[in-house]
Design an enzyme around this catalytic site. Structure first.
Site, PDB file in Angstrom:
ATOM      1  N   GLU B  67       0.800  -1.221   0.000  1.00 40.44           N
ATOM      2  CA  GLU B  67       0.000   0.000   0.000  1.00 40.44           C
ATOM      3  C   GLU B  67       0.834   1.273   0.000  1.00 40.44           C
ATOM      4  O   GLU B  67       0.485   2.251  -0.665  1.00 40.44           O
ATOM      5  CB  GLU B  67      -0.968   0.008   1.188  1.00 40.44           C
ATOM      6  CG  GLU B  67      -2.127  -0.978   1.056  1.00 40.44           C
ATOM      7  CD  GLU B  67      -1.799  -2.388   1.523  1.00 40.44           C
ATOM      8  OE1 GLU B  67      -0.638  -2.639   1.895  1.00 40.44           O
ATOM      9  OE2 GLU B  67      -2.696  -3.250   1.510  1.00 40.44           O
ATOM     10  N   HIS B 136     -10.944  -5.053  10.350  1.00 39.66           N
ATOM     11  CA  HIS B 136     -11.584  -4.972   9.029  1.00 39.66           C
ATOM     12  C   HIS B 136     -12.982  -4.378   9.110  1.00 39.66           C
ATOM     13  O   HIS B 136     -13.830  -4.679   8.280  1.00 39.66           O
ATOM     14  CB  HIS B 136     -11.675  -6.358   8.384  1.00 39.66           C
ATOM     15  CG  HIS B 136     -10.358  -6.960   8.016  1.00 39.66           C
ATOM     16  ND1 HIS B 136      -9.506  -7.485   8.948  1.00 39.66           N
ATOM     17  CD2 HIS B 136      -9.741  -7.122   6.819  1.00 39.66           C
ATOM     18  CE1 HIS B 136      -8.421  -7.954   8.344  1.00 39.66           C
ATOM     19  NE2 HIS B 136      -8.536  -7.746   7.044  1.00 39.66           N
TER      20      HIS B 136
END
Lengths: 324, 340, 361
Positions: B67, B136
Site C-alpha cells: 500500500e 476490518h
C-alpha cells in the site's frame, strides 16, 4: 569523458559547496550567543549536503527537461544540480513570499513543478512517489526518467523495498539513488544494515544494483549515465549506491560526538581531491579555480540578497493553499 | 435524464461507483485505476466491476500488496498530471500507508504553496456489521477528516456514489472516498434495500461539500452519513407511524463539511441527534455538536444526543458487534428520548 | 599429514557491484551468497582436518554471519574461526593488511573470495602461500570456476598434505607496471586506454584500447585476455605471455567475450610473445592503464609507463589437480577391515584406526 564534462562537473560541485557554505554561515550567524534552533533569519532544522556533491552532480548531469527527482530531507545539492532556481529556493529557505513554496515548505520541503523536483522529510517516502512519476512518464510514452534519492538509512524502510518491487514488476523508468554517507544520524550502517551494499538488495528484486566507491564524481557520472540511458530505453529501473561523505553534522547544531571518523573527514573531501586530479590532468588550470569559486560566490550572494529583500508572508496566508 | 431511461434502472452502490469511474475513464485518458484486486476480480467490494474488461490491464492495474508503494505511486502519477483512482481495500489498512496519505498526498499542495496539485482519489471500504472484527470493520472517516488537506467523501446510496465519484475524479485535490461495505449492495452480505436504487446511466455529478436532506421532517434532526443514513431512513419511516417527524441530514462529505445545512435543520427542529458508525470521542459527533454550540446553542430545545461506537475496537461475535453499533433500535430509542 | 592445519580466508565484501551490472549483464554476488560460499569452504576445510581459520575482518556482515554460523549447530567439524586484528577501512588496504598477517601466521593456504582485483591485492603479499581463488567478482580470468565445498577441501588438502601441495600448486605469472613512482602488478592483463579517465574503474568498452599485455591467453576465458587467446593461445602455466597492439582500423579482427554478455569484435594489429623480464614501453603518450580490467593509473608524458612480465607471481592452487592428487594418494578413502574392497582381510571387524583424513591431535 571529455574535458568539458569534467570542468562542468567540477564547477557544479563548487557551486553547490559554495551554496551550502554560505547557508551554513548565514544560518549560524544570527543564532548566537544562546543557540536557538528556531531563531534567526533561517529558522528550523538545517541538513546541509557538503561532501555529497558527487552524487547529485554525477546523476543530474544526465537529466533533461521533464525528468523528475524526489529528494530527501537533505536536498540542496540535488535541487541545485537539477536546475531549481537558486533565488526561489533560497527565498524558500528564508521563508519569504518569493520562495518556491511561498514560505510554506522550508528547506526540507522544496517543490518545483517546473523541474519536477520535490522533497520529502520522511525517510524513504519519496521513493514510491518517484515510482508514480515514472509510471506517468511511461503511460505518456515519453523517454523521461524519475530519480529517487535517499540515504543508506532509508534502505531499511519498507517504502524502499516496496518501491524497488513496484518499479521492477512494472518495469518503470526510475533510477534509485542511495547516498551512503555511512551515518543514519548517529547510527553507522554496520549497526543498521544486514548487507554490505544496497546493491545486494536491488539484486533481490531483479534490478541491476551498482555501488560506486570513493565518492568519485566521474564514477557516479558513468554509472548514472548508464542507468539513465537504460531507463530511457525502456529497460527498467536500476539502483546506484554512492559511497559518499557527510562532511558536516546530520543537522546544523549536531556536535557529532558519536562520530568515529571525524579525523579523516577533511582528507576525504571530494572537491579538493577532484580539483587536484583535474589540475594534474590539465583539465583545470589554477586561475580557473579562483574564477569558478568567485562566480559561485557571486551567484549565492545574489540569491541571499534576493531573499533578504523579499517580503515575509502575512500570518493570514497560513490559511491559504490547503486545497486547490 | 434521457428519454431512453426509466426510473426502474436500479443498480447497486458498487456498480454505481464503477460506472462513474468507467465514464470518467472514457472521457479522460489520464484517469486510471489501481489497487489490490481491482482488475479481473473487479474490486473485493465491487467498486471496479467490469472496468478491467473494458479498459484492460494498462488502465486498471492490479498492484502488489504494497500500500505504501502504490499509494505513493498514485501520488507521483497525480503530481505529474494523471488522475489516478486508487483503492485501499479496507480503510483499516491505513496503518501501513498513512505516511503517504497524510504526509504526502494531503500536504503536498499546501507545502508547495499551491504550486503542486494532487488530483487523486483514494477509495476504501469501511464499516462493520458482518463479524469482520477489529481490523476490518472500522470507519475512520473522522481520522482522515481531522488531518488537513484531503477531501473526505462518504456516500450513502447508489446515486450519490456515482455522482460523488465523478466529482472526486474531476477534483484537483486528493479525495478520500469511503464507501460502506453494507451499503454497496453486495449479494454476499446482508444489505439494506436502499443499497440498490435508480441511477441515471449517463454521467452526472453530485457536488462535494453539499449535504443532502435525505428526508424532511419537523420534530428531530438526525445528522448522519453512510450506512447510518439508510438505517435512519428506516427508523424515520417507522416513527412516522408514531407521529414523530424526523429530518435526516446526509452529510455526504466531512471535508468540506456543509455546516449550513446542519444549522438550518437544527434551527428548524430544535432537536439534534448525531449518528455515526465511527468512534465516538474526538470525532464527527462531537464536531457537529460543537458547530451548533459555537453558532447558537439556544436553538436547541434539548441537549444534543450522540450515537456512535463507544470507543472500543469493533468486536467479532455478532452479539458483541451489534452491542456497540448504531443500530436502528438505538437510533429509534435516541429519537424517542429526544421527544420525551 | 602436515601439521600446518591453519588456513586463511579473505573475502572481499565489495566485489561484484560495479557498473557492469548496468552496462553489461554482470551478475550479483550478494553478501549472503558470499557467506554461504564461506560456510561451504568451512565445511570443506574441516572435513580434511583443518582446525583453525584466520580471516580478514569486515564490517559488512560476511564475517559477522560466519562467526554466528560457526557457533551454531551446523558448524559441526568446522575449524575454529579467528580474525586478523586490523582496522577495517573498507579499502584495498584491508586486504593487503590481512594477507600480510596471515602469511606471518604461517597459514597453509589462503582462500580468496573476490575477483581478479582482490586476487591481485592478495598476490602482492602472499609470498609462498598458495592461493585458492574463488570468483565472486564480475568476470574473472584469474580465479577458475570452482564449487566452494570442493575449494575448501582443496585448500585444506594443500595446507595439510605435502603431496597435494606439490601436485596441486603452480607458480603463476604476473605483469609489473611502473608509471612514475607507482608500481602495480597484474595477474591477467594490462590494458592501455587512450581515454584518460578512470571513471568508475571497471572497463567494458574496448574502443579506446591501444595495447594489451597478457600473462596468459586461454580461449575459455572471459575478459580482455580472451582477445589474445584468439590470436595466439598462451597457457597460464607457460613461461611467456602475449603482447597485442590494437587498432580499430586493423583488417584482423577478433571476436572475444570482453565482459558479461559483451562479445566484441576487436581490431588487432599485431600479436607477439611477451618474454619474461623484457620491459615493454606502451606507445600511447597519454591515457589510462587498466590493471586486470580496472582503470587505475592515468598517465601522460610525465609518468610514461612500462610493463614487464615476471614469472615469480603467486603460488596458486589448481583445485582439480589437488583433488586428483588426493585421489591417487587415497587421502579421502577409507576401507573398513572386512569390506569387499579391503585387500588385507576379509574378516568383518569394526575399523580400529582413525580415518586417513583425520588429523591426530
Amino acid at each position: 569523458m571529455n574535458p568539458m564534462n569534467r570542468l562542468e562537473l567540477y564547477t557544479e560541485m563548487v557551486r553547490i559547496r559554495q551554496y551550502e557554505s554560505r547557508i551554513l554561515q548565514e544560518y549560524h550567524g544570527d543564532k548566537a550567543p544562546a543557540w536557538d534552533i528556531g531563531a534567526g533569519l533561517i529558522p528550523g532544522e538545517m541538513h546541509l549536503s557538503a561532501g555529497q556533491e558527487p552524487a547529485a552532480v554525477g546523476v543530474c548531469a544526465h537529466l533533461k527537461k521533464g525528468d523528475a527527482i524526489t529528494a530527501p530531507h537533505r536536498p540542496h545539492h540535488f535541487a541545485l544540480a537539477h536546475g531549481v532556481d537558486m533565488n526561489a529556493m533560497t527565498a524558500e529557505i528564508y521563508g519569504r513570499t518569493t520562495g518556491l513554496c511561498k514560505g510554506k515548505g522550508g528547506h526540507m520541503h522544496l517543490f518545483d513543478p517546473e523541474n519536477h523536483f520535490s522533497c520529502s522529510g520522511i525517510i524513504a517516502q519519496g521513493y514510491p512517489v518517484a515510482c508514480g512519476q515514472a509510471l506517468a512518464m511511461k503511460r505518456r510514452g515519453t523517454d523521461n526518467v524519475a530519480i529517487a534519492v535517499a540515504g543508506e538509512g532509508a534502505a531499511n524502510q519498507g517504502a524502499f523495498h516496496e518501491s524497488l518491487n513496484l518499479a521492477a514488476v512494472w518495469n518503470l523508468p526510475v533510477v534509485f539513488v542511495i547516498e551512503d554517507n555511512d551515518w543514519a544520524i548517529s547510527v553507522p550502517r554496520s549497526d543498521s544494515t544486514a548487507t554490505t551494499s544496497n546493491a545486494d538488495r536491488a539484486a533481490g528484486y531483479g534490478i541491476p544494483g551498482v555501488r560506486v566507491e570513493n565518492n568519485d564524481v566521474e564514477a557516479v557520472f558513468e554509472a548514472a549515465g548508464a542507468a539513465v540511458d537504460r531507463a530511457r530505453a525502456g529497460e527498467g529501473p536500476s539502483l546506484i549506491e554512492v559511497h559518499t561523505l557527510r562532511l558536516w553534522g546530520h543537522f546544523e547544531g549536531d556536535a557529532q560526538a558519536y562520530r568515529t571518523d571525524l579525523e579523516t573527514v577533511d582528507e576525504r573531501d571530494p572537491i579538493p581531491r577532484y580539483a587536484q586530479a583535474l589540475l594534474a590532468s590539465g583539465d583545470l588550470v589554477e586561475e580557473q579555480v579562483q574564477q569558478i569559486a568567485e562566480a559561485a560566490d557571486a551567484e549565492v550572494d545574489a540569491a541571499i540578497q534576493f531573499s533578504l529583500n523579499s517580503p515575509i508572508p502575512a500570518a493570514e496566508d497560513a490559511l491559504l493553499h490547503v486545497f486547490a | 435524464m434521457t428519454a431512453t431511461e426509466t426510473p426502474t434502472r436500479r443498480i447497486t452502490t458498487a456498480k454505481a461507483m464503477a460506472e462513474a469511474i468507467g465514464l470518467e475513464m472514457r472521457a479522460d485518458p489520464d484517469v486510471f485505476v489501481m489497487g489490490e484486486d481491482v482488475g479481473a476480480y473487479g474490486g473485493i467490494f465491487g467498486s471496479t466491476t467490469d472496468l478491467f474488461a473494458e479498459f484492460g490491464a494498462d488502465r486498471v492495474i492490479d498492484t502488489p500488496i504494497s500500500e505504501t508503494g502504490f499509494i505513493g505511486a498514485g501520488i507521483g502519477a497525480a503530481v505529474e498530471g494523471l488522475r489516478p483512482v486508487v483503492e485501499l481495500m479496507f480503510v483499516d489498512f491505513y496503518g501501513v500507508c498513512m505516511d503517504q496519505i497524510s504526509n504526502h498526498m494531503a500536504k503536498i499542495h499546501y507545502e508547495s504553496g499551491g504550486a503542486v496539485k494532487v488530483p487523486m482519489v483514494l477509495m476504501a471500504a469501511t464499516g462493520a456489521g458482518y463479524s469482520d472484527a477489529a481490523q476490518h470493520s472500522q470507519c475512520l472517516w473522522g481520522t482522515f477528516a481531522h488531518l488537513p488537506g484531503m477531501k473526505v467523501v462518504v456516500p450513502s446510496n447508489p446515486y450519490d456514489a456515482k455522482g460523488l465519484m465523478a466529482s472526486a475524479i474531476r477534483d484537483d485535490n486528493p479525495v478520500i472516498f469511503l464507501f460502506h461495505k453494507g451499503a454497496q449492495g453486495l449479494v454476499w452480505m446482508e444489505k439494506n434495500p436502499r443499497s440498490i436504487a435508480h441511477v441515471p446511466e449517463e454521467a452526472f455529478t453530485v457536488p462535494i461539500g453539499e449535504a443532502a436532506i435525505a428526508r424532511e421532517g419537523s420534530d428531530v434532526t438526525i445528522v448522519t452519513l453512510s450506512l447510518s443514513v439508510q438505517h435512519s431512513l428506516d427508523v424515520a419511516e417507522e416513527l412516522e407511524g408514531e407521529g414523530i417527524s424526523v429530518e435526516i441530514v446526509d452529510l455526504r462529505s466531512l471535508v468540506p463539511l456543509d455546516r449550513q445545512t446542519v444549522l438550518d435543520s437544527v434551527a428548524k427542529t430544535g432537536k439534534l441527534l448525531v449518528v455515526d458508525e465511527d468512534y465516538k470521542s474526538f470525532g464527527l459527533t462531537g464536531e457537529i455538536a460543537a458547530i451548533v454550540a459555537e453558532t447558537d446553542p439556544t436553538m436547541l430545545k434539548k441537549p444534543v444526543k450522540r450515537l456512535a461506537v463507544p470507543d472500543v475496537p469493533i468486536p467479532y461475535a455478532r452479539s458483541l458487534e451489534y452491542g456497540i453499533l448504531p443500530t436502528r433500535e438505538r437510533i429509534a430509542a435516541a429519537v424517542k428520548d429526544l421527544m420525551a | 599429514m602436515h601439521e600446518s592445519s591453519t588456513v586463511g580466508i579473505i573475502a572481499n565484501p565489495a566485489s561484484a557491484r560495479d557498473i557492469r551490472r548496468i552496462v553489461a549483464d554482470g551478475g550479483s554476488v550478494t553478501t549472503h551468497d558470499k557467506l554461504s560460499r564461506l560456510r561451504r569452504v568451512m565445511s570443506g576445510l574441516g572435513s580434511v582436518g583443518v582446525r583453525r581459520v584466520i580471516s580478514m575482518a569486515d564490517r559488512g556482515g560476511i564475517m559477522a554471519g560466519l562467526l554466528r554460523a560457526s557457533a551454531g549447530v551446523s558448524a559441526k567439524g568446522w575449524p575454529t574461526l579467528e580474525f586478523v586484528e586490523q582496522p577495517v577501512t573498507h579499502s584495498p588496504e584491508d586486504t593487503t593488511t590481512a594477507t600480510r598477517a596471515m602469511v606471518e601466521a604461517g597459514v597453509g593456504s589462503l582462500v580468496v573470495l573476490g575477483g581478479d582485483g582482490t586476487n591481485r591485492l592478495v598476490a602482492s603479499h602472499s609470498a609462498e602461500t598458495p592461493l585458492v581463488s574463488m570468483s565472486t567478482g564480475t568476470n574473472n580470468a584469474f580465479p577458475r570456476p570452482v564449487e566452494a565445498t570442493v575449494a575448501g577441501m582443496a585448500a585444506g588438502l594443500v595446507a595439510t598434505s605435502e603431496g597435494c601441495r606439490d601436485a596441486g600448486t603452480y607458480r603463476a605469472k604476473k605483469l609489473e607496471v611502473r608509471a612514475g613512482d607507482r608500481l602495480e602488478q597484474a595477474l591477467v592483463d594490462v590494458a592501455i586506454s587512450e581515454d584518460g579517465s578512470v571513471g568508475s574503474g571497471a572497463l567494458w568498452d574496448v574502443a579506446d584500447l591501444s595495447e594489451l599485455f597478457l600473462c596468459f591467453a586461454e580461449p575459455g576465458s572471459i575478459g580482455l585476455s580472451a582477445i589474445g587467446a584468439h590470436m595466439q593461445t598462451s597457457s597460464r602455466r607457460s613461461k611467456t605471455g602475449l603482447h597485442l597492439v590494437l587498432s580499430p582500423q586493423s583488417p584482423t579482427r577478433v571476436l572475444a567475450p570482453i565482459g558479461p554478455g559483451l562479445v566484441s569484435a576487436v581490431g588487432v594489429q599485431s600479436a607477439s610473445v611477451l618474454e619474461a623480464g623484457a620491459r615493454q614501453d606502451p606507445r600511447s603518450p597519454r591515457g589510462v592503464i587498466a590493471i586486470d580490467g580496472e582503470r587505475m593509473v592515468p598517465f601522460g608524458p610525465g609518468n610514461r609507463p612500462s610493463v614487464t612480465l615476471r614469472t615469480n607471481g603467486p603460488v596458486v592452487v589448481d583445485v582439480e589437480a589437488t583433488l586428483h592428487a588426493a585421489s591417487s594418494e587415497g587421502l579421502l578413502r577409507s576401507v573398513a577391515r572386512g569390506s569387499p574392497l579391503d585387500d588385507n582381510s576379509n574378516t568383518r571387524t569394526k575399523k580400529q584406526t582413525a580415518e586417513p583424513w583425520e588429523v591426530s591431535t
